[in-house]
Motif scaffolding. Sequence first.
Motif, PDB file in Angstrom:
ATOM      1  N   ARG A 183       0.796  -1.227   0.000  1.00 56.34           N
ATOM      2  CA  ARG A 183       0.000   0.000   0.000  1.00 56.34           C
ATOM      3  C   ARG A 183       0.836   1.288   0.000  1.00 56.34           C
ATOM      4  N   LEU A 184       1.977   1.245   0.650  1.00 52.28           N
ATOM      5  CA  LEU A 184       2.759   2.480   0.728  1.00 52.28           C
ATOM      6  C   LEU A 184       3.579   2.667  -0.547  1.00 52.28           C
ATOM      7  N   ASP A 185       3.774   3.913  -0.909  1.00 52.47           N
ATOM      8  CA  ASP A 185       4.568   4.220  -2.103  1.00 52.47           C
ATOM      9  C   ASP A 185       6.056   4.207  -1.744  1.00 52.47           C
ATOM     10  N   LEU A 186       6.563   3.020  -1.600  1.00 53.29           N
ATOM     11  CA  LEU A 186       7.962   2.864  -1.209  1.00 53.29           C
ATOM     12  C   LEU A 186       8.873   3.095  -2.411  1.00 53.29           C
ATOM     13  N   ARG A 187       9.936   3.822  -2.183  1.00 49.50           N
ATOM     14  CA  ARG A 187      10.833   4.166  -3.277  1.00 49.50           C
ATOM     15  C   ARG A 187      11.606   2.945  -3.781  1.00 49.50           C
ATOM     16  N   PHE A 188      12.012   2.086  -2.865  1.00 52.33           N
ATOM     17  CA  PHE A 188      12.811   0.921  -3.241  1.00 52.33           C
ATOM     18  C   PHE A 188      12.002  -0.361  -3.056  1.00 52.33           C
ATOM     19  N   ARG A 189      10.765  -0.343  -3.499  1.00 51.68           N
ATOM     20  CA  ARG A 189       9.883  -1.492  -3.301  1.00 51.68           C
ATOM     21  C   ARG A 189      10.435  -2.740  -3.981  1.00 51.68           C
ATOM     22  N   GLY A 190      10.910  -2.601  -5.217  1.00 53.70           N
ATOM     23  CA  GLY A 190      11.450  -3.758  -5.931  1.00 53.70           C
ATOM     24  C   GLY A 190      12.664  -4.332  -5.234  1.00 53.70           C
TER      25      GLY A 190
END
Length: 279
Positions: A100-107
């Motif tokens: 849900r959060l717009d994480l910058r380093f999600r990948g």
Amino acid sequence: MAAQSSLFSGRPLRLIVAAILLVNGLFPALWILFTSLKTDAELTQTPITWLPHTPTLANYQIAFTDQPLHLFLFNSFMVAFLSTLLTIFVSVLAAYAIARLDLRFRGLILSSIIAVSTFPLVTLLVPLFETMRALSLLNSWTALVLPYSVLSLPVCTLILVSFFEGIPRDLENAAMIDGCTRMGALLRIVVPLSAPGVFTAAILAFVNAWDEFLLALSFNSSPALRTLPVGIQLYQGEFSFPWPVISAALVVGIVPVAILIVLFQERVVSGLTTGGVKG
């Protein structure tokens, strides 16, 4: 050629693969069950008998009297239950944040989770042991609950991420407009709608903790804290291996997990297939 190609494709191939998997999964379990019902004399006679000629339950009685099998079962259940609760609590929060959060380093985070889950347990044994010793947690349930939770977190988190991503955000937004906090929307909307995934993650965490041997042997030396996998090895003597009694203890250890899987079979299958499609 056409007949051969049709034999090794489509439905016939699937049936052959299913039969191989069925035999591979059922045969060891049935062999352990049959062995637990045999006497030592029948087990060692030649030629080998597949089915017990005179089935006996004496091995089960010996399994409970020679060693405190009930204590092993209790310790295993408590460790597996507590580690499962902790795993689900943390993995739900982690998966929700990733989904849900717009994480910058999600990948990168997801890749790191996958990479961590591939570490062999034996490479983590010494660091974990030193950590537990530094925290004075050796010879306690906590010494097993914490590592088991950490080891199950990557897989459980990945399963839940795939489910949480499939739930429309509008449902959470509507709940928050009606007065729910974000945590309330997670617990009242997201988690119930992801029940198959939560059950799947919980059962995987429970089974992993129930079956684990290496950490249980290394972290707990107290006889009162032995779990089932460690306790079963005590049935063998210096020069003897009472396989019927050991098999009886193994059957007793398999039954709780088998009951758990049977009770939640539909949810587990739904969770694995749905999560696989969404992922």
